[in-house]
Write an enzyme that holds these catalytic residues in place. Structure first.
Site, PDB file in Angstrom:
ATOM      1  N   SER A  69       0.283   7.617   5.883  1.00 33.15           N
ATOM      2  CA  SER A  69       0.197   6.287   6.484  1.00 33.15           C
ATOM      3  C   SER A  69      -0.699   5.434   5.590  1.00 33.15           C
ATOM      4  O   SER A  69      -1.675   5.941   5.016  1.00 33.15           O
ATOM      5  CB  SER A  69      -0.433   6.391   7.873  1.00 33.15           C
ATOM      6  OG  SER A  69      -0.905   5.126   8.282  1.00 33.15           O
ATOM      7  N   GLY A 119      11.375   4.894   8.163  1.00 35.28           N
ATOM      8  CA  GLY A 119      10.848   6.231   8.442  1.00 35.28           C
ATOM      9  C   GLY A 119      10.850   6.545   9.928  1.00 35.28           C
ATOM     10  O   GLY A 119      10.647   5.660  10.758  1.00 35.28           O
ATOM     11  N   HIS A 135       2.853   4.621  -0.436  1.00 36.10           N
ATOM     12  CA  HIS A 135       2.464   6.021  -0.570  1.00 36.10           C
ATOM     13  C   HIS A 135       3.744   6.862  -0.651  1.00 36.10           C
ATOM     14  O   HIS A 135       4.861   6.311  -0.679  1.00 36.10           O
ATOM     15  CB  HIS A 135       1.558   6.449   0.588  1.00 36.10           C
ATOM     16  CG  HIS A 135       2.101   6.106   1.947  1.00 36.10           C
ATOM     17  ND1 HIS A 135       3.276   6.631   2.437  1.00 36.10           N
ATOM     18  CD2 HIS A 135       1.651   5.269   2.915  1.00 36.10           C
ATOM     19  CE1 HIS A 135       3.508   6.160   3.645  1.00 36.10           C
ATOM     20  NE2 HIS A 135       2.545   5.307   3.958  1.00 36.10           N
ATOM     21  N   ARG A 167      -2.734   3.511   6.613  1.00 39.37           N
ATOM     22  CA  ARG A 167      -4.037   3.403   7.294  1.00 39.37           C
ATOM     23  C   ARG A 167      -4.915   4.640   7.084  1.00 39.37           C
ATOM     24  O   ARG A 167      -6.082   4.623   7.476  1.00 39.37           O
ATOM     25  CB  ARG A 167      -3.829   3.143   8.791  1.00 39.37           C
ATOM     26  CG  ARG A 167      -3.247   1.754   9.067  1.00 39.37           C
ATOM     27  CD  ARG A 167      -3.220   1.422  10.537  1.00 39.37           C
ATOM     28  NE  ARG A 167      -2.972   0.013  10.777  1.00 39.37           N
ATOM     29  CZ  ARG A 167      -1.791  -0.505  11.128  1.00 39.37           C
ATOM     30  NH1 ARG A 167      -0.745   0.281  11.286  1.00 39.37           N
ATOM     31  NH2 ARG A 167      -1.658  -1.799  11.321  1.00 39.37           N
ATOM     32  N   VAL A 176       7.018  12.075   5.979  1.00 35.18           N
ATOM     33  CA  VAL A 176       6.438  12.782   4.829  1.00 35.18           C
ATOM     34  C   VAL A 176       4.971  13.084   5.150  1.00 35.18           C
ATOM     35  O   VAL A 176       4.262  12.236   5.692  1.00 35.18           O
ATOM     36  CB  VAL A 176       6.545  11.922   3.548  1.00 35.18           C
ATOM     37  CG1 VAL A 176       5.928  12.643   2.353  1.00 35.18           C
ATOM     38  CG2 VAL A 176       8.012  11.581   3.267  1.00 35.18           C
ATOM     39  N   ALA A 213       0.865  -1.188   0.000  1.00 36.29           N
ATOM     40  CA  ALA A 213       0.000   0.000   0.000  1.00 36.29           C
ATOM     41  C   ALA A 213       0.904   1.242   0.000  1.00 36.29           C
ATOM     42  O   ALA A 213       0.792   2.123   0.855  1.00 36.29           O
ATOM     43  CB  ALA A 213      -0.970  -0.004   1.185  1.00 36.29           C
ATOM     44  N   GLY A 234       5.363   8.428   1.423  1.00 37.42           N
ATOM     45  CA  GLY A 234       6.344   8.167   2.490  1.00 37.42           C
ATOM     46  C   GLY A 234       7.298   7.064   2.050  1.00 37.42           C
ATOM     47  O   GLY A 234       8.529   7.205   2.144  1.00 37.42           O
ATOM     48  N   HIS A 235       6.732   5.966   1.522  1.00 38.65           N
ATOM     49  CA  HIS A 235       7.584   4.875   1.032  1.00 38.65           C
ATOM     50  C   HIS A 235       8.424   5.353  -0.157  1.00 38.65           C
ATOM     51  O   HIS A 235       9.599   5.015  -0.273  1.00 38.65           O
ATOM     52  CB  HIS A 235       6.726   3.693   0.548  1.00 38.65           C
ATOM     53  CG  HIS A 235       5.886   3.067   1.605  1.00 38.65           C
ATOM     54  ND1 HIS A 235       4.517   3.192   1.645  1.00 38.65           N
ATOM     55  CD2 HIS A 235       6.223   2.299   2.675  1.00 38.65           C
ATOM     56  CE1 HIS A 235       4.035   2.523   2.675  1.00 38.65           C
ATOM     57  NE2 HIS A 235       5.043   1.982   3.329  1.00 38.65           N
TER      58      HIS A 235
END
Ligand code: PAF
Length: 274
Positions: free
Chosen positions: A183, A145, A31, A185, A174, A29, A33-34
């Site tokens: 996240s 992170g 986003h 979630r 991020v 999943a 951030g990844h």
């Protein structure tokens, strides 16, 4: 980009790599951030390996394992666009071959507070799978992170305690333009919950401003933060040093402010490293 599904294939490919490897372990999943972790891995290593594995051992019995978002096709596209070399997507029964395997225990004090208090055993599962992944990928650098601050600290401790020759790279949180920390979630939030959730980052921002203006007393900072989050179901608000001991005064360079708040069944985590 090559997708690797089996452990044997990964081990074979790994044997043929002699240059630097940047590794980004994820549960999918993906986003922004990844993506920022992958970009850092891409910029600083010859080869980039990403893993997607929703690790059952880090979920408690009542948690959202079955509901955890899975977006394999979209994730593969993202990795391809980010110029990942290898995407490792193992099956559960190849990562866990029996019910009675050698286990890793997270250190008691640091893993049964904060996240570990409401999720006992969670960090044992995280360390178990991260160690397995490290042993398979044998990375030069591994990217995590700062949002999962306690996870990051425990993985760093595992690397130190078990003498793993891996450099852990701590990556900045991020956020969406409005401040919400990214996240996987966040997709569970209704529009109203999402608006409410902004109070988490606002309260961290407020604390940052107060600290900038010279307010270091934890009691006063917490009071101001809770005023901002007055309507939220705050599970914990903790101000700790880098060893996760609660402190009475903020010390610049050695403090983390951590928040977890609940929105229905969704727990959101955010923090500020001061
Ligand atoms: O942070 C995560 O996504 C997971 O805890 C990790 C590190 C990939 C282990 O399953």
């Amino acid at each position: 980009m090559k997708i690797i599904k089996t452990i044997e294939e990964l081990q074979q490919i790994r044997k043929e790599i002699s240059s630097s490897i940047g590794f980004v372990p994820t549960m999918g999943a993906l986003h922004d951030g990844h993506i920022s972790l992958i970009k850092q891995a891409r910029a600083n290593n010859d080869i980039v390996i990403v893993s997607i594995f929703v690790n059952p051992t880090q979920f408690l019995a009542h948690e959202d394992l079955d509901k955890y978002p899975r977006r394999d096709i979209a994730d593969q596209k993202i990795c391809q666009l980010c110029k990942v070399d290898y995407l490792f997507m193992p099956e559960i029964n190849s990562m866990y071959q029996g019910d009675d395997e050698v286990l890793i225990k997270a250190p008691k004090i640091a893993s049964y507070i904060l996240e570990g208090l409401t999720r006992p055993g969670h960090f044992d599962g995280v360390l178990q799978v991260v160690l397995k992944l490290f042993n398979l990928v044998l990375p030069t650098n591994a990217y995590f992170g700062k949002k999962d601050a306690q996870q990051l600290a425990l993985i760093s401790q595992m690397v130190k305690d078990l003498f793993l020759p891996i450099n852990i790279v701590e990556c900045e949180i991020v956020r969406e333009a409005d401040g919400l920390a990214l996240s996987s979630r966040n997709v569970y939030l209704s529009e109203d919950q999402r608006q409410e959730a902004l109070k988490i980052s606002r309260s961290l921002k407020k604390a940052g401003k107060k600290i900038g203006a010279g307010e270091f007393k934890v009691k006063k900072l917490k009071k101001k933060m809770l005023e901002v989050m007055d309507t939220l179901d705050v599970e914990y608000l903790a101000i700790v040093d880098r060893n996760f001991n609660e402190v009475e005064e903020v010390q610049i360079g050695n403090t983390i402010i951590l928040i977890v708040a609940r929105f229905g069944n969704t727990r959101l985590l955010d923090n500020l490293w001061v």
